[in-house]
Motif scaffolding. Structure first.
Motif, PDB file in Angstrom:
ATOM      1  N   ASP A  31       0.849  -1.196   0.000  1.00  0.00           N
ATOM      2  CA  ASP A  31       0.000   0.000   0.000  1.00  0.00           C
ATOM      3  C   ASP A  31       0.882   1.242   0.000  1.00  0.00           C
ATOM      4  O   ASP A  31       1.632   1.483   0.955  1.00  0.00           O
ATOM      5  N   LEU A  32       0.803   2.035  -1.059  1.00  0.00           N
ATOM      6  CA  LEU A  32       1.616   3.253  -1.138  1.00  0.00           C
ATOM      7  C   LEU A  32       1.333   4.204   0.018  1.00  0.00           C
ATOM      8  O   LEU A  32       2.181   5.014   0.380  1.00  0.00           O
ATOM      9  N   GLY A  33       0.170   4.077   0.614  1.00  0.00           N
ATOM     10  CA  GLY A  33      -0.180   4.909   1.759  1.00  0.00           C
ATOM     11  C   GLY A  33       0.675   4.625   2.983  1.00  0.00           C
ATOM     12  O   GLY A  33       0.704   5.418   3.926  1.00  0.00           O
ATOM     13  N   ALA A  34       1.391   3.516   2.978  1.00  0.00           N
ATOM     14  CA  ALA A  34       2.265   3.180   4.104  1.00  0.00           C
ATOM     15  C   ALA A  34       3.583   3.941   4.055  1.00  0.00           C
ATOM     16  O   ALA A  34       4.340   3.921   5.016  1.00  0.00           O
ATOM     17  N   GLY A  35       3.831   4.622   2.971  1.00  0.00           N
ATOM     18  CA  GLY A  35       5.097   5.343   2.818  1.00  0.00           C
ATOM     19  C   GLY A  35       5.388   6.307   3.951  1.00  0.00           C
ATOM     20  O   GLY A  35       6.515   6.376   4.445  1.00  0.00           O
ATOM     21  N   HIS A  36       4.377   7.028   4.394  1.00  0.00           N
ATOM     22  CA  HIS A  36       4.603   7.995   5.480  1.00  0.00           C
ATOM     23  C   HIS A  36       4.892   7.308   6.809  1.00  0.00           C
ATOM     24  O   HIS A  36       5.480   7.902   7.713  1.00  0.00           O
ATOM     25  N   LEU A  37       4.505   6.037   6.941  1.00  0.00           N
ATOM     26  CA  LEU A  37       4.796   5.286   8.151  1.00  0.00           C
ATOM     27  C   LEU A  37       6.216   4.726   8.138  1.00  0.00           C
ATOM     28  O   LEU A  37       6.834   4.539   9.181  1.00  0.00           O
ATOM     29  N   ILE A  38       6.727   4.480   6.957  1.00  0.00           N
ATOM     30  CA  ILE A  38       8.050   3.893   6.781  1.00  0.00           C
ATOM     31  C   ILE A  38       9.146   4.956   6.788  1.00  0.00           C
ATOM     32  O   ILE A  38      10.245   4.735   7.299  1.00  0.00           O
ATOM     33  N   GLU A  39       8.856   6.109   6.247  1.00  0.00           N
ATOM     34  CA  GLU A  39       9.854   7.162   6.021  1.00  0.00           C
ATOM     35  C   GLU A  39      10.707   7.488   7.250  1.00  0.00           C
ATOM     36  O   GLU A  39      11.938   7.587   7.128  1.00  0.00           O
ATOM     37  N   PRO A  40      10.151   7.626   8.446  1.00  0.00           N
ATOM     38  CA  PRO A  40      11.003   7.948   9.601  1.00  0.00           C
ATOM     39  C   PRO A  40      12.092   6.902   9.870  1.00  0.00           C
ATOM     40  O   PRO A  40      13.159   7.230  10.383  1.00  0.00           O
ATOM     41  N   PHE A  41      11.850   5.675   9.485  1.00  0.00           N
ATOM     42  CA  PHE A  41      12.790   4.600   9.760  1.00  0.00           C
ATOM     43  C   PHE A  41      13.909   4.516   8.722  1.00  0.00           C
ATOM     44  O   PHE A  41      14.889   3.803   8.920  1.00  0.00           O
ATOM     45  N   LEU A  42      13.785   5.281   7.646  1.00  0.00           N
ATOM     46  CA  LEU A  42      14.882   5.384   6.680  1.00  0.00           C
ATOM     47  C   LEU A  42      16.066   6.121   7.293  1.00  0.00           C
ATOM     48  O   LEU A  42      17.173   6.076   6.771  1.00  0.00           O
ATOM     49  N   HIS A  43      15.826   6.787   8.414  1.00  0.00           N
ATOM     50  CA  HIS A  43      16.861   7.542   9.128  1.00  0.00           C
ATOM     51  C   HIS A  43      17.096   6.967  10.523  1.00  0.00           C
ATOM     52  O   HIS A  43      17.551   7.666  11.423  1.00  0.00           O
ATOM     53  N   HIS A  44      16.788   5.701  10.706  1.00  0.00           N
ATOM     54  CA  HIS A  44      16.897   5.039  12.008  1.00  0.00           C
ATOM     55  C   HIS A  44      18.359   5.017  12.464  1.00  0.00           C
ATOM     56  O   HIS A  44      19.278   4.959  11.640  1.00  0.00           O
ATOM     57  N   SER A  45      18.584   5.044  13.755  1.00  0.00           N
ATOM     58  CA  SER A  45      19.950   5.051  14.288  1.00  0.00           C
ATOM     59  C   SER A  45      20.686   3.734  14.040  1.00  0.00           C
ATOM     60  O   SER A  45      21.910   3.704  13.960  1.00  0.00           O
ATOM     61  N   ASP A  46      19.954   2.652  13.881  1.00  0.00           N
ATOM     62  CA  ASP A  46      20.546   1.336  13.641  1.00  0.00           C
ATOM     63  C   ASP A  46      20.598   1.072  12.130  1.00  0.00           C
ATOM     64  O   ASP A  46      19.589   1.216  11.434  1.00  0.00           O
ATOM     65  N   SER A  47      21.774   0.692  11.633  1.00  0.00           N
ATOM     66  CA  SER A  47      21.925   0.480  10.187  1.00  0.00           C
ATOM     67  C   SER A  47      21.010  -0.626   9.668  1.00  0.00           C
ATOM     68  O   SER A  47      20.494  -0.531   8.553  1.00  0.00           O
ATOM     69  N   GLN A  48      20.787  -1.670  10.456  1.00  0.00           N
ATOM     70  CA  GLN A  48      19.894  -2.743  10.019  1.00  0.00           C
ATOM     71  C   GLN A  48      18.450  -2.244   9.953  1.00  0.00           C
ATOM     72  O   GLN A  48      17.695  -2.622   9.059  1.00  0.00           O
ATOM     73  N   GLY A  49      18.079  -1.386  10.886  1.00  0.00           N
ATOM     74  CA  GLY A  49      16.747  -0.782  10.842  1.00  0.00           C
ATOM     75  C   GLY A  49      16.557   0.050   9.585  1.00  0.00           C
ATOM     76  O   GLY A  49      15.504  -0.006   8.950  1.00  0.00           O
ATOM     77  N   ARG A  50      17.587   0.809   9.209  1.00  0.00           N
ATOM     78  CA  ARG A  50      17.523   1.598   7.966  1.00  0.00           C
ATOM     79  C   ARG A  50      17.412   0.693   6.750  1.00  0.00           C
ATOM     80  O   ARG A  50      16.635   0.956   5.831  1.00  0.00           O
ATOM     81  N   LYS A  51      18.177  -0.396   6.748  1.00  0.00           N
ATOM     82  CA  LYS A  51      18.145  -1.330   5.623  1.00  0.00           C
ATOM     83  C   LYS A  51      16.753  -1.935   5.466  1.00  0.00           C
ATOM     84  O   LYS A  51      16.223  -2.018   4.356  1.00  0.00           O
TER      85      LYS A  51
END
Length: 64
Positions: A31-51
């Motif tokens: 669902d493209l609507g999930a993008g706003h839920l995912i976006e903050p985790f693209l900058h997560h402090s843990d590299s695996q979380g970002r991946k």
């Protein structure tokens, strides 16, 4: 999306493994609507979380 939006509210405080599983669940919606839920985790402090967030973002743009 209602169910995963409730999940997303708790994702900020989750341990890495549970966060990864939650991101996978968001990606599985495709669902493209999930993008706003995912976006903050693209900058997560843990590299695996970002991946995982990057993989999830790619998953929602693919056709199911």
């Amino acid at each position: 999306m209602d169910l995963v939006e409730k999940l997303a509210a708790a994702m900020r405080t989750m341990e890495r493994q549970l966060l990864e599983h939650s991101l996978y669940s968001l990606g599985a919606t495709h669902d493209l609507g999930a993008g706003h839920l995912i976006e903050p985790f693209l900058h997560h402090s843990d590299s695996q979380g970002r991946k995982e967030a990057q993989i999830t973002a790619a998953d929602i743009t693919q056709q199911s």
